[in-house]
Design an enzyme around this catalytic site. Sequence first.
Site, short mmCIF file in Angstrom:
data_model
loop_
_atom_site.label_atom_id
_atom_site.label_comp_id
_atom_site.label_asym_id
_atom_site.label_seq_id
_atom_site.Cartn_x
_atom_site.Cartn_y
_atom_site.Cartn_z
CG HIS A 1 -2.01 1.03 1.14
ND1 HIS A 1 -2.98 1.01 0.17
CD2 HIS A 1 -2.29 2.11 1.91
CE1 HIS A 1 -3.82 2.02 0.35
NE2 HIS A 1 -3.42 2.71 1.40
CD GLN B 1 -0.82 10.24 1.31
OE1 GLN B 1 -0.50 9.60 2.30
NE2 GLN B 1 -2.05 10.24 0.82
CE1 TYR C 1 -5.64 10.73 -2.69
CE2 TYR C 1 -5.05 8.48 -2.08
CZ TYR C 1 -5.08 9.83 -1.79
OH TYR C 1 -4.57 10.29 -0.61
CG HIS D 1 -5.91 1.39 6.87
ND1 HIS D 1 -4.56 1.49 7.12
CD2 HIS D 1 -6.19 2.33 5.92
CE1 HIS D 1 -4.05 2.46 6.37
NE2 HIS D 1 -5.01 2.98 5.62
CG ASP E 1 -1.31 4.55 4.10
OD1 ASP E 1 -1.58 5.21 3.07
OD2 ASP E 1 -2.12 4.42 5.04
ZN LIG Z 1 -4.05 4.59 2.04
#
Ligand SMILES: [Zn+2]
Length: 456
Positions: free
Chosen positions: A60, A65, A125, A273, A324
């Site tokens: 993931h 980010q 995304y 998650h 993540d």
């Molecule tokens: Zn995520």
Amino acid sequence: MATSQTLLCRQILLPEGWASDVVLTISGEGLIAAIEPNAVIESSLVEAAGPVVPALANLHSHAFQRAMAGLAELAGTTDDSFWTWRDAMYRLVGRMSPDDIEAVATKLYSELLKGGFGHVIEFHYLHHAAGGRRYASGEETSRRILHAAQAAGIGLTHLPVFYAHAGFGGTEPGEGQRPFIHDVDQFLALLQALKPDCEVAGATLGLAIHSLRAATPDEMRTILAAEETGGPIHIHVAEQQREVEDCIAWSGRRPAEFLLDEMPVDDRWCAIHATHMTADETRRLARSGAVTGLCPATEANLGDGIFPATDFAGFGGRFGIGTDSHVATTVAEELRLLEYGQRLRDRRRNRLASGPGASVGRTLFDAALAGGGQAAGMRSSGIRVGARADLVVLNGNNPFIGAASGDQILGRWLFALGAEAVRDVMAAGQWVVREGRHRNEEAIDNAFREVLLKLA
Ligand SMILES: [Zn+2]
């Protein structure tokens, strides 16, 4: 065509366990062609500089980010939460160009390789520019991810994400969410358009639904009926307590419960998650055959909560690890935090070992190897004939590693050392990390620094 190579491994973790003096033959296509235990050792053989283990798949990632990692650790005026962090992330998104996304993703992927990963599953995304303005090509940012993975030399499973709404029940997206938005037809066209690109890049194409907040059940069903990727299906679920409350208010059911009731969740799926589950949901998710995608460093950073890993493992559940938001980028940090969360909750030690006398490090590593491979849509994982040659060589010159044998090696790496134990990394037969440095480290760092200075 590239030629084959051999590697002498004095200690190596194979699917059946640790083995000594194994010669690996790696084909010109980057696959493991032969595994020869107890081989006759000729002096001409290239020898791995320490114990060899399979590189894991990171299941993931939101690559962009990485640019804000470490900068959201400032106390605000209200109770800081996932939701205030998300606002900061939306501000970053509006300022990143496709070039920026590619430079940040390339840097991240080089760091993941150094952390012991050989493959990454990108839950992608960020499709459009600020305010939702469309690029000339709808595949622009996906192509940047494919380029980044190739430049870094990491394996990729690309998951374009369907994201259409701000909250449960199909509410209108907020301004900060406009760069993520598609309708169902646009999303299916994106998947179709990306097929040849992924083939050329050697990447696996799957898809993701952002969350039950971001897609209505009807939209999800339409996508699942029409998509033709054949690849994995991922979704964020039950990460935050507020999400659970909102889901109950909307549907009368909890998010994991709703997902398992309404969607055909099976071994193609990965639930990211799944932090907040009842015992019944935990059992049902475990028995579904889906992988649960755990991201312990991000879950700790965002104050999500602690996944019921001991119960889930007790039900035979499959899990893997991801990084993540990338506040951490290493195998060791994620696996250690996963175990420590369970210990802190239970006030006990050695929670995720497979049985009495079993190594916690080995149990975690084996689970994450199998779960990551399944979630990535790989046919098999681990060091097997026919698998991709994704290898980590731990540093035999480090006294902790050099003096260890068998599962002690994993214990030293995962619980005492961390990424400093990773010396060399091979992905698809290519040495992409040597002596702790990525093969393009300087150029990657320079491009990344430019982006950070621009965004500062
Ligand atoms: Zn995520």
